[in-house]
Every structure is written in C-alpha cells, then in structure tokens.
Design an enzyme around this catalytic site. Structure first.
Site, short mmCIF file in Angstrom:
data_model
loop_
_atom_site.label_atom_id
_atom_site.label_comp_id
_atom_site.label_asym_id
_atom_site.label_seq_id
_atom_site.Cartn_x
_atom_site.Cartn_y
_atom_site.Cartn_z
N ASN A 1 -6.59 3.64 15.06
CA ASN A 1 -7.52 3.64 13.93
C ASN A 1 -8.13 2.24 13.90
OD1 ASN A 1 -8.76 4.40 11.58
ND2 ASN A 1 -6.88 4.98 10.52
N CYS B 1 5.41 -7.37 7.39
CA CYS B 1 6.37 -6.85 8.36
C CYS B 1 6.65 -7.90 9.42
CB CYS B 1 5.82 -5.58 9.01
SG CYS B 1 7.02 -4.82 10.13
N SER C 1 10.34 6.33 9.78
CA SER C 1 9.77 5.84 11.03
C SER C 1 10.29 4.44 11.34
CB SER C 1 8.25 5.82 10.87
OG SER C 1 7.65 5.19 11.95
N SER D 1 8.81 4.80 16.75
CA SER D 1 7.49 4.33 17.16
C SER D 1 7.63 3.67 18.53
CB SER D 1 6.97 3.31 16.13
OG SER D 1 6.89 3.93 14.88
N LEU D 2 7.39 4.45 19.56
CA LEU D 2 7.65 3.98 20.92
C LEU D 2 6.45 3.20 21.49
CD1 LEU D 2 10.08 4.26 22.81
CD2 LEU D 2 8.96 6.25 23.82
N HIS D 3 5.31 3.84 21.51
CA HIS D 3 4.03 3.23 21.89
C HIS D 3 3.90 2.81 23.35
CE1 HIS D 3 3.56 3.43 17.67
NE2 HIS D 3 4.22 2.34 17.38
N CYS E 1 3.99 -5.76 15.62
CA CYS E 1 3.26 -4.87 16.53
C CYS E 1 1.79 -5.32 16.58
CB CYS E 1 3.37 -3.42 16.06
SG CYS E 1 5.08 -2.88 15.87
N GLU F 1 0.82 -1.20 0.00
CA GLU F 1 0.00 0.00 0.00
C GLU F 1 0.86 1.25 0.00
OE1 GLU F 1 -3.20 -1.96 3.12
OE2 GLU F 1 -2.15 -0.12 3.62
N CYS G 1 -2.23 1.66 8.30
CA CYS G 1 -1.23 0.84 7.62
C CYS G 1 -1.67 -0.62 7.52
CB CYS G 1 0.07 0.95 8.41
SG CYS G 1 1.30 -0.25 8.00
N GLY H 1 5.90 -2.34 6.70
CA GLY H 1 7.29 -2.77 6.86
C GLY H 1 8.08 -1.91 7.82
N GLU H 2 9.24 -2.44 8.20
CA GLU H 2 10.17 -1.70 9.06
C GLU H 2 11.25 -1.11 8.14
OE1 GLU H 2 10.99 -0.54 12.23
OE2 GLU H 2 12.76 0.09 11.10
S1 SF4 Z 1 3.59 -0.81 13.08
FE1 SF4 Z 1 5.21 -0.74 11.51
S2 SF4 Z 1 6.88 -1.94 12.44
FE2 SF4 Z 1 5.03 -2.48 13.60
S3 SF4 Z 1 4.20 -4.32 12.54
FE3 SF4 Z 1 3.23 -2.50 11.64
S4 SF4 Z 1 4.46 -2.03 9.82
FE4 SF4 Z 1 5.68 -3.33 11.16
#
Ligand code: SF4
Length: 356
Positions: free
Chosen positions: A292, A112, A193, A216-218, A116, A92, A335, A161-162
């Site tokens: 989201n 990915c 990111s 991306s800490l979260h 997460c 995407e 995403c 993806g990372e």
């Molecule tokens: S938030 Fe980003 S790093 Fe985490 S699984 Fe989704 S795409 Fe991968």
C-alpha cells in the site's frame, strides 16, 4: 490529573474492587455490560447501579483516556481513528465492513521496534506498550461507530506495534472481550499477527485459546528477510517455522503467513518457489498483501500482472494463497500512515536510505 482506566482491570479485578466497596461481586458484570454491551460513555448512565456506587466509580476511574484526533471514512465503509492518548501519544485503529462482517484492527504499541522497512509504523520507532485499557479503548471507540444492532464480529491485531512484544496486556484485553459482561466474542474470531517471536508464539499456544496466528513472513529466506524485517537477523526463518509448527501441533489451528508484496523486491517467481518450498507439507495459508503506497517509503505495488504470476507459481506448487482486498484505499489505511502524517516533523526528516 487522570484517574486509572477502568478497563485496565480484568473482570476478576473489578469484582474484587466492587467487594472492596462493600458491593456484591456481580456488580462488576453489570458495569462491564454497560461499557461493552450498552455502549455508555458515562458512569452516570448506568441506571441499575446505585447512585453512591456510580459516584465512587466516577471518582475512582476514567472510562476513556483518549480523544479522537482524526477520523477518516473511506467510500468502501472502512473507518480509521487516530486516538490521542493521555500522554499525547497517538495510535491508530480501523473498522472494516464486509458483507455481514465487522472487523476491527487494533494497535498494541505506540510505534514499533521491529523496524520493517516497508512499514510506516516502524519509521517512527518504538515509544511504549499500550495498557490493557488502551487496547480495549480502541475496541470501544470503533464499536461506537456501529449502529445499535450491529456488533463487532472479528478482531485482527495487526495495527501499530508487535503484539507479542506486549503479550500480557494484549491477552488481558482479549480476555475482557471474551469474559461475561464483555462482547461475548469467541477467540476463534481473533487473529494475532507477529513478525515471529518464537518464545512468544509458544506462550500463545500454551494459553489454550483458539486464537488465529498470522506470521508476517514477507520473505522466504534469511538474506532477503534480514533486509525487509531487520529483527530477523536475531531470529531466523528456521526458528520461526519451528515455533509455528509447534503452535499448529498444540492448537490444531492452521497458521497464516502474511507476505507484503513489494515490486521487484520479493515478488519474483524465484521467491514464490522458495516460499512454496518452505511451506511444503505444512498446513499453511498464504495471505498476499500488495504494498500500500506510503509516500515516505521507497517501495511499490507489484501491479496486477506480477502479482498474478506470483500467485500462479504458489498454486502450481499446491500452496493455498489469497490476495488481501485493499480496504480503505482512499484513506491512509496502511498501518501507521495516518499517525505518520500527523507527525510531520519526524516524517520530514526521514530519508529512504535510513530504511535499508
Ligand atoms: S509491520 Fe508490524 S512489526 Fe513490522 S514495523 Fe510495522 S508494526 Fe512493527
């Protein structure tokens, strides 16, 4: 049988290829200008390139390797493409319009591997890295959605993806945007990111480019972060902060910390205070992203009141925080959501417990 993708070649590699054909090196910039600046979709439209060279180009390379499998348009002007790649895999990419900004969000991998638990892309696991040309193809596809006088102004690498796990291909793609014949884009307008891969953050700093880094800490501490971002178990918040500090010292660029706000999971006052403590004394900015809703995932939007309390708690501690505006709320804009919906057999086998 597909041909190599022309945008897998850097500017220098394309110049070398031109020389190999008995042409001058500057032909590479002419070709790239047609692709990036003049938005042609066919080598034959490159009218200042000789007919024999155009023929050789067409015999040697593909200009595109994907097809648009789905195209969604939001009422707020956001557009999302699902691209089907040469091997049938799908990724995407998104175009967001705001005032005079035209921001695109790019994917760097198919799926990915970071897992997460609140992310639709993570649900389907990692398949493969995207090539440089495949990353650039998203730029070209999105750029061609704009009217003739509008250009892409900002790039965020926050899609599927990372990004730092595919750093060589990503850096080569970004260089193509910056180099002569590309979009003439300043790297100050590019944000990368990451979940936080310390060695790769250092490598990014060493490039000497002015990329913006978003981590991306979260979660503000390891116990909660291990639950939300499983790869943290092998890294740890401390190592990430150390690498982020080094990034700031090397580049002078303020680091942004992304925080997906999940109702009753990481949105308590206690977590806000822990986050403030973690970032205290650092030149940091917090970007809060209310969850989201992805139907396959067991997490919810924090709601306006809990979000306000969280922001207040951060601000009382002197931490600068903004809440990201939701773009494309009426399309599958989070995403991986669009891809997930097009992969129903896999999504249907998903159970919430698998994400814990
Ligand atoms: S938030 Fe980003 S790093 Fe985490 S699984 Fe989704 S795409 Fe991968």
């Amino acid at each position: 049988m597909t041909r190599p993708l022309i945008n897998d070649l850097s500017r220098a590699e394309l110049a070398a290829w031109c020389e190999g054909q008995g042409e001058q090196k500057f032909r590479a910039d002419q070709i790239r200008k047609w692709i990036f600046g003049k938005r042609v979709n066919d080598f034959d439209a490159m009218t200042d390139i000789s007919a024999p060279l155009r023929k050789t180009l067409a015999e040697s390379f593909d200009l595109f390797s994907s097809r648009i499998a789905a195209h969604q348009k939001s009422q707020d002007g956001t557009e999302k493409l699902l691209l089907e790649l040469h091997d049938g895999e799908r990724v995407e990419c998104v175009l967001m319009r705001e005032d005079d900004r035209r921001t695109i969000c790019l994917s760097t991998q198919v799926g990915c591997g970071m897992g997460c638990v609140f992310c639709a892309s993570g649900l389907l696991g990692f398949t493969r890295n995207l090539s440089t040309g495949e990353i650039l193809e998203q730029v070209l596809r999105l750029d061609r959605l704009l009217p003739p006088l509008e250009r892409i102004t900002n790039v965020v690498v926050m899609g599927m993806g990372e990004p730092l796990a595919n750093l060589p291909n990503l850096l080569k793609a970004l260089a193509a945007l910056e180099d002569k014949g590309g979009l003439g884009m300043s790297m100050r307008r590019v944000t990368i990111s990451t979940v936080g891969l310390p060695d790769k953050i250092r490598e990014l700093a060493r490039t000497g480019k002015s990329y913006n880094l978003a981590i991306s800490l979260h979660a503000p501490e390891n116990q909660l972060r291990n639950q939300l971002v499983p790869v943290n178990d092998r890294i740890g918040v401390e190592a990430i902060m150390e690498a982020a500090d080094e990034f700031f010292e090397t580049t002078g660029r303020r680091v942004t910390y992304e925080y997906v706000v999940l109702r009753e999971k990481n949105d308590g006052i206690e977590q806000a205070q822990q986050l403030a403590q973690l970032l205290y004394g650092r030149n940091a900015h917090v970007n809060l992203i209310p969850m989201n809703a992805v139907t396959e995932l067991p997490f919810n939007d924090p709601g306006a009141e809990r979000l306000r309390q969280f922001v207040d708690a951060l601000e009382r501690s002197g931490i600068v925080a903004t809440v990201r505006k939701r773009k494309g709320a009426d399309i599958d804009a989070a995403c991986g959501q669009l891809r997930l919906r097009h992969e129903q057999p896999v999504a249907a086998s998903y159970s919430p417990s698998a994400a814990k």
